[in-house]
Design a protein around this motif. Structure first.
Motif, short mmCIF file in Angstrom:
data_model
loop_
_atom_site.label_atom_id
_atom_site.label_comp_id
_atom_site.label_asym_id
_atom_site.label_seq_id
_atom_site.Cartn_x
_atom_site.Cartn_y
_atom_site.Cartn_z
N ARG A 44 0.82 -1.21 0.00
CA ARG A 44 0.00 0.00 0.00
C ARG A 44 0.86 1.27 0.00
NH1 ARG A 44 -4.99 -0.11 -2.11
NH2 ARG A 44 -6.40 -1.51 -1.02
N TYR A 45 1.97 1.26 0.74
CA TYR A 45 2.84 2.44 0.73
C TYR A 45 3.56 2.58 -0.61
CZ TYR A 45 1.92 3.61 5.56
OH TYR A 45 1.30 4.01 6.72
N ASN A 46 3.89 1.48 -1.25
CA ASN A 46 4.45 1.57 -2.60
C ASN A 46 3.43 2.17 -3.57
OD1 ASN A 46 7.12 0.60 -2.40
ND2 ASN A 46 6.43 -1.53 -2.38
N GLU A 47 2.17 1.80 -3.39
CA GLU A 47 1.11 2.36 -4.22
C GLU A 47 0.99 3.87 -4.01
OE1 GLU A 47 -3.45 1.10 -5.15
OE2 GLU A 47 -2.91 1.29 -3.02
N MET A 48 1.10 4.29 -2.77
CA MET A 48 1.05 5.72 -2.47
C MET A 48 2.23 6.45 -3.09
SD MET A 48 0.70 7.54 1.26
CE MET A 48 0.07 9.22 1.38
N ARG A 49 3.40 5.82 -3.01
CA ARG A 49 4.59 6.41 -3.61
C ARG A 49 4.43 6.50 -5.13
NH1 ARG A 49 8.61 10.01 -2.94
NH2 ARG A 49 10.58 9.30 -3.84
N GLU A 50 3.81 5.50 -5.72
CA GLU A 50 3.57 5.51 -7.15
C GLU A 50 2.71 6.72 -7.56
OE1 GLU A 50 1.14 2.93 -10.51
OE2 GLU A 50 1.79 1.92 -8.67
N SER A 100 3.00 10.65 4.37
CA SER A 100 1.71 10.08 4.69
C SER A 100 1.28 10.54 6.08
CB SER A 100 1.80 8.54 4.67
OG SER A 100 0.64 7.95 5.21
N PHE A 101 0.02 10.98 6.18
CA PHE A 101 -0.52 11.35 7.49
C PHE A 101 -1.83 10.60 7.71
CE2 PHE A 101 -3.05 14.59 10.07
CZ PHE A 101 -2.60 14.08 11.26
N GLY A 113 11.68 1.87 3.17
CA GLY A 113 12.22 1.58 1.85
C GLY A 113 11.31 1.94 0.69
N THR A 114 10.15 2.53 0.97
CA THR A 114 9.22 2.87 -0.11
C THR A 114 9.38 4.30 -0.63
OG1 THR A 114 7.50 3.66 1.41
CG2 THR A 114 7.51 1.29 0.87
N GLY A 115 10.10 5.13 0.12
CA GLY A 115 10.19 6.55 -0.24
C GLY A 115 9.12 7.39 0.42
N ILE A 116 8.29 6.75 1.26
CA ILE A 116 7.26 7.46 2.02
C ILE A 116 7.72 7.61 3.46
CG2 ILE A 116 4.91 7.35 2.95
CD1 ILE A 116 4.73 7.80 0.05
N LYS A 117 7.52 8.82 4.01
CA LYS A 117 7.69 9.05 5.44
C LYS A 117 6.33 9.38 6.04
CE LYS A 117 12.50 10.66 5.32
NZ LYS A 117 13.44 11.71 5.77
N ILE A 118 6.23 9.30 7.36
CA ILE A 118 4.94 9.54 7.99
C ILE A 118 5.00 10.70 8.97
CG2 ILE A 118 4.22 7.13 7.74
CD1 ILE A 118 4.79 6.74 10.72
N ILE A 119 3.88 11.40 9.09
CA ILE A 119 3.66 12.32 10.19
C ILE A 119 2.94 11.52 11.28
CG2 ILE A 119 2.45 14.38 10.98
CD1 ILE A 119 4.76 15.09 9.20
N ALA A 120 3.52 11.51 12.47
CA ALA A 120 3.01 10.65 13.55
C ALA A 120 2.27 11.46 14.59
CB ALA A 120 4.18 9.91 14.21
#
Length: 409
Positions: free
Chosen positions: A56-62, A68-69, A87-94
């Motif tokens: 799912r995070y790869n899909e978001m990166r795509e 991501s929040f 490893g997907t290139g996505i970071k999160i706001i926590a």
């Protein structure tokens, strides 16, 4: 969030003494791009815990996102998201109730994850809550000064008296004075659907951008803006022109982050959310692909906009949006700009030794033909993929919500 609430806000404000000092605070830690080398692109209401997988995070990166929040209910969900996006290139706001209740303990247990870009404080506070949020901010920074601290503000269409200030600009100033975060984030959704189903762009888009740019420049901090990607009354299903006029207008005003409300369709008993990029069944909609194309274009243009200094922003047309500036002069070598429609936004930017002129079509229904007079053959055009080319015409036709972009030294 969100802010069909604009029309139904009921606040019980405790009008205490509002911070009155005119002195500007020293805002430390200073702003640091949470996605080095890329333009920050954030998705609100992102991947839920039930779907927190690498796929799912790869899909978001795509789709072109890099932040991501999601609305986490506890720190265990944050931990699972951080591991899933590795490893997907996505970071999160926590953010979570635990983070607020036990800030140091929460951050100490989570800051091992390099996938965390920042910590979330609150969405859309009013001035009466700034004192508490300033303490929350201090608690976060006492535990971690290496990451962004994120808070999102109301838009200008909310009455200042409901925010606790005399003007909207003062609301932004009080945020920076009291909470002292190193950037402004606010949500504004300017495309409304009329009773006959027509999408109409509210000029408040530009009025709010004026305030954000004015106050951010005054305090020496950047600002982030929003695009609306999930329909809910009175906001229609997002179309390319809607998303583009929001994003490209924000970039023309110097925004240093673009955010989308939302990525995943929220579950709500209050708002009739529908047609998100990822629908309630976890399936891609056409909006997903519109956003993917737009985000790819924004990243291709990152060398223009990331870290850019805005020299001036002005507007043409018989009627210009409130609190904006009419075009009265142009940077050399541009001599004149005219359009055959209701008017365009004209932005002069500087970045890394180069000058840029961006012209945005404010009309989301119709193309506008622009006629330019340019006094130099050294001006080149920047294409949507970031490449430059010789000018092929001085009478470009700009599609609804889109732009033309020029560069010279």
């Amino acid at each position: 969030m969100k802010t069909a609430k604009y029309f139904f806000i009921i606040f019980a404000l405790a009008f205490t003494n509002i911070y009155a000092s005119s002195a500007k605070p020293t805002i430390l830690p200073a702003y640091k791009n949470p996605t080095p080398g890329e333009f920050p692109i954030l998705g609100w209401y992102s991947i839920p815990d039930s779907a927190s997988t690498r796929q799912r995070y790869n899909e978001m990166r795509e789709a072109g996102f890099n932040i991501s929040f999601s609305h986490f209910t506890d720190n265990a969900q944050i931990s699972r998201a951080a591991k899933a996006c590795r490893g997907t290139g996505i970071k999160i706001i926590a953010g979570s109730p635990q983070l607020e209740a036990s800030t140091k303990e929460s951050i100490d247990s989570l800051k091992q994850y390099g996938e965390i870009a920042g910590w979330f404080l609150r969405d859309e506070p009013v001035v009466s809550g700034f004192g508490y949020l300033s303490q929350f901010r201090d608690s976060v920074y006492a535990a971690d000064t290496t990451r962004l601290v994120y808070l999102n503000l109301f838009p200008r269409m909310v009455e200042p008296k409901n925010l606790g200030t005399a003007t909207y600009d003062d609301y932004l100033r009080e945020f920076l004075k009291q909470i002292r975060l190193p950037f402004i984030s606010y949500d504004m959704y300017p495309v409304h659907e009329t009773g006959n189903g027509e999408a109409v762009l509210q000029p408040m888009l530009f009025t709010n951008l004026e305030s954000a740019q004015r106050v951010s420049r005054e305090f020496g901090v950047p600002f982030w803006a929003f695009c609306l990607s999930t329909a809910h009354t009175p906001y229609p299903v997002a179309r390319a022109a809607h998303l583009e006029v929001e994003a490209f207008s924000a970039l023309a005003y110097g925004a240093q982050g673009i955010q989308y409300f939302t990525y995943w369709q929220p579950v709500s008993k209050t708002w009739n959310f529908y047609h998100a990029p990822i629908d309630k069944f976890g399936k891609r909609t056409d909006v997903y692909y519109l956003i993917r194309n737009l985000n790819k274009e924004i990243q291709a243009l990152a060398p223009v906009f990331l870290g850019a200094e805005v020299i001036s922003v002005s507007h043409t047309g018989k009627h210009i949006p409130d609190d904006t500036h009419r075009l009265t002069s142009l940077p050399m070598p541009f001599l004149t700009i005219d359009s055959d429609g209701p008017g365009v936004l004209v932005s002069h930017l500087h970045n890394n030794g180069k000058q840029y002129l961006m012209i945005v079509n404010r009309d989301i229904q119709n193309a506008q033909k622009v006629t330019l007079s340019i006094g130099s053959k050294k001006v080149r055009q920047i294409m949507p993929n970031g490449t430059t080319t010789k000018l092929s015409t001085t009478t470009p036709v700009i599609e609804p919500g889109r732009y033309v972009l020029y560069v010279w030294k």
